[in-house]
Design an enzyme around this catalytic site. Sequence first.
Site, PDB file in Angstrom:
ATOM      1  N   ASP A  29       0.856  -1.181   0.000  1.00  0.00           N
ATOM      2  CA  ASP A  29       0.000   0.000   0.000  1.00  0.00           C
ATOM      3  C   ASP A  29       0.899   1.239   0.000  1.00  0.00           C
ATOM      4  OD1 ASP A  29      -3.184   0.593   1.169  1.00  0.00           O
ATOM      5  OD2 ASP A  29      -1.736   2.236   1.025  1.00  0.00           O
ATOM      6  N   ILE A  30       0.584   2.184  -0.859  1.00  0.00           N
ATOM      7  CA  ILE A  30       1.442   3.367  -1.021  1.00  0.00           C
ATOM      8  C   ILE A  30       1.374   4.290   0.208  1.00  0.00           C
ATOM      9  CG2 ILE A  30      -0.189   4.958  -2.149  1.00  0.00           C
ATOM     10  CD1 ILE A  30       3.376   4.202  -3.346  1.00  0.00           C
ATOM     11  N   HIS A  93     -10.102  -5.598  -2.954  1.00  0.00           N
ATOM     12  CA  HIS A  93      -8.774  -5.785  -2.377  1.00  0.00           C
ATOM     13  C   HIS A  93      -8.876  -6.058  -0.885  1.00  0.00           C
ATOM     14  CE1 HIS A  93      -9.692  -1.462  -2.307  1.00  0.00           C
ATOM     15  NE2 HIS A  93      -9.036  -1.409  -1.164  1.00  0.00           N
ATOM     16  N   HIS A  95      -6.648  -5.682   2.682  1.00  0.00           N
ATOM     17  CA  HIS A  95      -5.496  -5.085   3.364  1.00  0.00           C
ATOM     18  C   HIS A  95      -4.917  -6.112   4.328  1.00  0.00           C
ATOM     19  CE1 HIS A  95      -6.471  -0.735   2.452  1.00  0.00           C
ATOM     20  NE2 HIS A  95      -7.678  -1.250   2.300  1.00  0.00           N
TER      21      HIS A  95
HETATM   22  P1  5GP Z   1      -9.834   1.445   0.315  1.00  0.00           P
HETATM   23  O1  5GP Z   1     -10.423   1.396  -1.096  1.00  0.00           O
HETATM   24  O2  5GP Z   1      -9.649   0.059   0.890  1.00  0.00           O
HETATM   25  O3  5GP Z   1     -10.625   2.340   1.206  1.00  0.00           O
HETATM   26  O4  5GP Z   1      -8.399   2.099   0.228  1.00  0.00           O
HETATM   27  C1  5GP Z   1      -7.586   1.940  -0.896  1.00  0.00           C
HETATM   28  C2  5GP Z   1      -6.155   1.728  -0.482  1.00  0.00           C
HETATM   29  O5  5GP Z   1      -5.369   1.691  -1.657  1.00  0.00           O
HETATM   30  C3  5GP Z   1      -5.583   2.846   0.415  1.00  0.00           C
HETATM   31  O6  5GP Z   1      -4.991   2.265   1.568  1.00  0.00           O
HETATM   32  C4  5GP Z   1      -4.548   3.529  -0.483  1.00  0.00           C
HETATM   33  O7  5GP Z   1      -3.410   3.966   0.239  1.00  0.00           O
HETATM   34  C5  5GP Z   1      -4.199   2.455  -1.498  1.00  0.00           C
HETATM   35  N1  5GP Z   1      -3.878   3.002  -2.795  1.00  0.00           N
HETATM   36  C6  5GP Z   1      -4.605   3.883  -3.512  1.00  0.00           C
HETATM   37  N2  5GP Z   1      -4.014   4.167  -4.673  1.00  0.00           N
HETATM   38  C7  5GP Z   1      -2.857   3.455  -4.699  1.00  0.00           C
HETATM   39  C8  5GP Z   1      -1.799   3.345  -5.652  1.00  0.00           C
HETATM   40  O8  5GP Z   1      -1.799   3.950  -6.716  1.00  0.00           O
HETATM   41  N3  5GP Z   1      -0.778   2.501  -5.323  1.00  0.00           N
HETATM   42  C9  5GP Z   1      -0.753   1.786  -4.154  1.00  0.00           C
HETATM   43  N4  5GP Z   1       0.287   0.989  -3.943  1.00  0.00           N
HETATM   44  N5  5GP Z   1      -1.738   1.869  -3.240  1.00  0.00           N
HETATM   45  C10 5GP Z   1      -2.774   2.707  -3.498  1.00  0.00           C
END
Ligand code: 5GP
Length: 130
Positions: A29-30, A93, A95
């Site tokens: 995660d970035i 996805h 985590h």
């Molecule tokens: P969620 O959809 O589960 O609420 O959060 C999306 C997750 O994806 C976040 O923790 C965010 O930091 C991660 N994320 C979003 N865009 C990118 C990206 O371009 N690259 C990476 N490696 N992680 C990402």
Amino acid sequence: MASIFSRIISGEIPCYKVGEDEKNFAFLDINPVAPGHVLVVPKKEVDYLFDLDTDDYVSLQLFAAKVAKAIAKVMPCKRVGEAVIGLDVPHAHIHLIPINSEADMNFFKEKKQLSEAEMQHIADAIGAEL
Ligand code: 5GP
């Protein structure tokens, strides 16, 4: 338009790759909640995790279990926590986060800032245990 995660999987957008199998892909995660925070995603672009068909869902969870065991070998922690949120990125996805307490699963706390070298090192180390 392909999701950001599909573009990562295809290599169009860079990531700190941890590993993959036929159906699934894992990368850091970035904006990590903790060092070693990994996202595990199906290569098939489906918005909502619980809309995956059974085979793909089971495949993803089995792959996540392998990745979690690899994380635990590399990152000192009591457990690897699993969370599903999916409010930001419409591509299913999971985590995986190394944790020592419930508080470590807090997505609201300030995110860790790691250098590129640290991120690469962590991704490579976890990937080597897969
Ligand atoms: P969620 O959809 O589960 O609420 O959060 C999306 C997750 O994806 C976040 O923790 C965010 O930091 C991660 N994320 C979003 N865009 C990118 C990206 O371009 N690259 C990476 N490696 N992680 C990402």
